[in-house]
Design a protein around this motif. Structure first.
Motif, PDB file in Angstrom:
ATOM      1  N   VAL A 138     -42.822 -29.206   9.988  1.00  0.00           N
ATOM      2  CA  VAL A 138     -42.023 -28.509  10.998  1.00  0.00           C
ATOM      3  C   VAL A 138     -42.912 -27.589  11.823  1.00  0.00           C
ATOM      4  N   GLY A 139     -43.841 -26.919  11.154  1.00  0.00           N
ATOM      5  CA  GLY A 139     -44.737 -26.002  11.854  1.00  0.00           C
ATOM      6  C   GLY A 139     -46.070 -26.621  12.228  1.00  0.00           C
ATOM      7  N   ARG A 140     -46.470 -27.637  11.483  1.00  0.00           N
ATOM      8  CA  ARG A 140     -47.735 -28.310  11.739  1.00  0.00           C
ATOM      9  C   ARG A 140     -47.492 -29.809  11.729  1.00  0.00           C
ATOM     10  N   PRO A 141     -47.106 -30.389  12.863  1.00  0.00           N
ATOM     11  CA  PRO A 141     -46.727 -31.803  12.895  1.00  0.00           C
ATOM     12  C   PRO A 141     -47.844 -32.726  12.410  1.00  0.00           C
ATOM     13  N   THR A 144     -48.923 -38.925  12.353  1.00  0.00           N
ATOM     14  CA  THR A 144     -48.305 -40.239  12.152  1.00  0.00           C
ATOM     15  C   THR A 144     -46.862 -40.167  11.660  1.00  0.00           C
ATOM     16  N   LEU A 145     -46.245 -38.975  11.737  1.00  0.00           N
ATOM     17  CA  LEU A 145     -44.854 -38.841  11.280  1.00  0.00           C
ATOM     18  C   LEU A 145     -43.978 -38.234  12.381  1.00  0.00           C
ATOM     19  N   PRO A 146     -43.926 -38.859  13.544  1.00  0.00           N
ATOM     20  CA  PRO A 146     -43.213 -38.252  14.672  1.00  0.00           C
ATOM     21  C   PRO A 146     -41.719 -38.078  14.435  1.00  0.00           C
ATOM     22  N   VAL A 147     -41.068 -39.047  13.796  1.00  0.00           N
ATOM     23  CA  VAL A 147     -39.625 -38.949  13.584  1.00  0.00           C
ATOM     24  C   VAL A 147     -39.326 -37.827  12.583  1.00  0.00           C
ATOM     25  N   SER A 148     -40.071 -37.792  11.509  1.00  0.00           N
ATOM     26  CA  SER A 148     -39.891 -36.729  10.525  1.00  0.00           C
ATOM     27  C   SER A 148     -40.163 -35.364  11.140  1.00  0.00           C
ATOM     28  N   ASN A 149     -41.253 -35.242  11.903  1.00  0.00           N
ATOM     29  CA  ASN A 149     -41.584 -33.963  12.553  1.00  0.00           C
ATOM     30  C   ASN A 149     -40.410 -33.464  13.387  1.00  0.00           C
ATOM     31  N   MET A 151     -37.092 -34.507  13.523  1.00  0.00           N
ATOM     32  CA  MET A 151     -35.783 -34.338  12.897  1.00  0.00           C
ATOM     33  C   MET A 151     -35.751 -33.167  11.928  1.00  0.00           C
ATOM     34  N   ARG A 152     -36.835 -32.932  11.214  1.00  0.00           N
ATOM     35  CA  ARG A 152     -36.857 -31.794  10.290  1.00  0.00           C
ATOM     36  C   ARG A 152     -36.923 -30.470  11.053  1.00  0.00           C
ATOM     37  N   ALA A 153     -37.584 -30.469  12.195  1.00  0.00           N
ATOM     38  CA  ALA A 153     -37.550 -29.271  13.047  1.00  0.00           C
ATOM     39  C   ALA A 153     -36.132 -29.022  13.553  1.00  0.00           C
ATOM     40  N   ALA A 154     -35.420 -30.095  13.879  1.00  0.00           N
ATOM     41  CA  ALA A 154     -34.034 -29.953  14.332  1.00  0.00           C
ATOM     42  C   ALA A 154     -33.154 -29.389  13.224  1.00  0.00           C
ATOM     43  N   VAL A 155     -33.328 -29.857  11.996  1.00  0.00           N
ATOM     44  CA  VAL A 155     -32.570 -29.329  10.863  1.00  0.00           C
ATOM     45  C   VAL A 155     -32.851 -27.838  10.680  1.00  0.00           C
TER      46      VAL A 155
END
Length: 242
Positions: A138-141, A144-149, A151-155
């Motif tokens: 969330v703080g350090r994307p 290779t994990l763009p979707v996780s980066n 969506m977890r920031a959105a949560v």
């Protein structure tokens, strides 16, 4: 007064059949909570629940029907642990629209739907804990994990915003952001010993975290003693983010 107890509280843990979800459920049970585990695969779920003495329900929380099934099985919920599996890796420019939608449904919208399903009861009882498992990315994307980066920031920001609305009702909303933790997902993303060695060399603690260490942080946020902690992101990352 006995500290750090959850006797009589009811918890729903999604993604609860293994890894961080199962570790969190273990500590919630140890503190006295009555736990319902939700996950997609019956065999591993039943085995995990039986070992804990927990209830269980097969549910895919990326769908409205799965969320409804999980909420119905758990009944009155005091503690929600929203823990969704991570989206697959890839380059940001190459992620398909379908993959973005799947990540949105699984990681973000599941948390929103689950929270909406428990909030009325929590506010009426003036006690509730909503905790989502996110990631240090969330703080350090991670490249290779763009979707996780995303969506977890959105949560994280959704629960920060929700925390402002429900704090006066005795409901807290927090996220726990694990660092590199020894789960099946980490093994899949870093399959060789050389990969693991390179990663641990960059972690100040010089090792991967254990699911139990993340689970302990989740369980603490569920206690009465954590009642004044809300809208926060708790990093459990061995010092990676320092």
């Amino acid at each position: 007064m006995t500290l750090f107890r959850l006797d009589g509280r009811r918890a729903l843990v999604t993604g609860g059949s293994r890894g961080i979800g199962l570790a969190a459920a273990h500590d919630l049970v140890r503190l006295g909570a009555r736990v319902t585990l939700a996950a997609r695969h019956e065999n591993t779920l039943k085995t995990a629940a039986d070992a804990l003495g927990a209830r269980w329900v097969v549910a895919d929380v990326s769908t409205p029907e799965g969320v409804s099934a999980a909420l119905h099985a758990a009944g009155e919920i005091d503690i929600l642990v929203s823990n969704a599996g991570g989206p697959p890796p890839g380059k940001p420019s190459e992620v398909s629209e379908a993959a973005w939608q799947a990540g949105y449904d699984t990681t973000f919208l599941s948390t929103v739907r689950l929270a909406n399903g428990v909030l009325t009861g929590m506010r009426e009882r003036r006690w509730g804990r909503i905790i989502a498992v996110t990631s240090l990315t969330v703080g350090r994307p991670a490249p290779t994990l763009p979707v996780s980066n995303a969506m977890r920031a959105a949560v994280t920001n959704y629960l920060r915003t929700l925390a402002l609305e429900v704090a006066a009702d005795g409901v807290t909303c927090n996220t726990v952001a694990p660092g590199y933790t020894a789960t099946d997902r980490l093994k899949a993303l870093n399959s060789s010993p050389a990969d693991a060695e390179r990663l641990t060399a960059r972690i100040p603690a010089r090792r991967f975290g254990q699911p139990s260490e993340v689970g302990a942080a989740i369980a603490f946020l569920a206690t009465n003693e954590a009642a004044y902690i809300t809208g926060q992101e708790v990093l459990v990352d061995g010092g990676w983010s320092i």
